[in-house]
Design a protein around this motif. Sequence first.
Motif, PDB file in Angstrom:
ATOM      1  N   PRO A 122       0.829  -1.213   0.000  1.00  0.00           N
ATOM      2  CA  PRO A 122       0.000   0.000   0.000  1.00  0.00           C
ATOM      3  C   PRO A 122       0.862   1.261   0.000  1.00  0.00           C
ATOM      4  N   GLY A 123       0.383   2.269  -0.675  1.00  0.00           N
ATOM      5  CA  GLY A 123       1.059   3.567  -0.730  1.00  0.00           C
ATOM      6  C   GLY A 123       0.215   4.514  -1.547  1.00  0.00           C
ATOM      7  N   ASP A 124       0.531   5.792  -1.456  1.00  0.00           N
ATOM      8  CA  ASP A 124      -0.271   6.792  -2.146  1.00  0.00           C
ATOM      9  C   ASP A 124       0.498   7.533  -3.239  1.00  0.00           C
ATOM     10  N   VAL A 125       1.805   7.746  -3.021  1.00  0.00           N
ATOM     11  CA  VAL A 125       2.632   8.469  -3.979  1.00  0.00           C
ATOM     12  C   VAL A 125       3.959   7.742  -4.122  1.00  0.00           C
ATOM     13  N   PHE A 126       4.468   7.672  -5.359  1.00  0.00           N
ATOM     14  CA  PHE A 126       5.795   7.105  -5.612  1.00  0.00           C
ATOM     15  C   PHE A 126       6.650   8.161  -6.290  1.00  0.00           C
TER      16      PHE A 126
END
Length: 256
Positions: free
Chosen positions: A88-92
């Motif tokens: 899970p994550g929102d920005v790379f």
Amino acid sequence: MSKLKMIAGGMLALTLLAGCGQAQPGQEVQPGQAPAERKTVTVLAAASLTESFDELGKRFTADHPDVEVRFDYQGSSTLAEQIKQGRPGDVFASADDKNMAKVADLVSPPQTFATNRLTLVVPPGNPGHVTSLHDLGGKKLVVCAPQVPCGAATQKVAQVAGVGLQPVSEENDVKQVLQKVVAGEADAGLVYVTDAEAAGEQVQVIDFPESPQVVNSYPIATVKDSQQAQAADEFVSFVRGPVGHEVLGAHGFDVP
């Protein structure tokens, strides 16, 4: 004032107080919770962005008090693999286009927000007497592993200079390279100019003429499965906006 008027005034005051404690239309308040829940945006970012993104996170939160930004700094190749595995994550935010391309189907269209290049760092006093890439033969050299953006850039810059590098250690991210030089475990290390700047007087910088010929572009994108897509998009825009340019430039990045 009559007793009747006093009673009526008291009842009106109680009614107004009760109204103040009620949720507004469309606002659902759970027991023990504030009326507006704080959002958390998780940013998976290249290790070389540590100092600049820490500052940008504080500036963003100051403008968006309902959003908490959390960072995980690692090598871009490691983060890309984690995203592919469903992390899970929102920005790379990657330190090169190659690792961003690995997750192209899992993120929004990436946008370049900065560029960076390599420099040599040595311990203070330069005990290995390093003056260029051509002085690294027989020295204890530390670099990034080839799959990491700074490692790929190291290979390219060595080709441009026509030198064969024989590092004693290949690290998973640029901060590990820097730390070994700071600790005196290496005669020299190849790191980004931004990391050398962040290290300050802990290292001595040896710039070399081939450096500007190998430049890394840094793309950023919102992860498609983000649970906070709107806040994530706002952070991406913030990084690419005037404040982002100011902060990144102050930390040694070149900005579009």
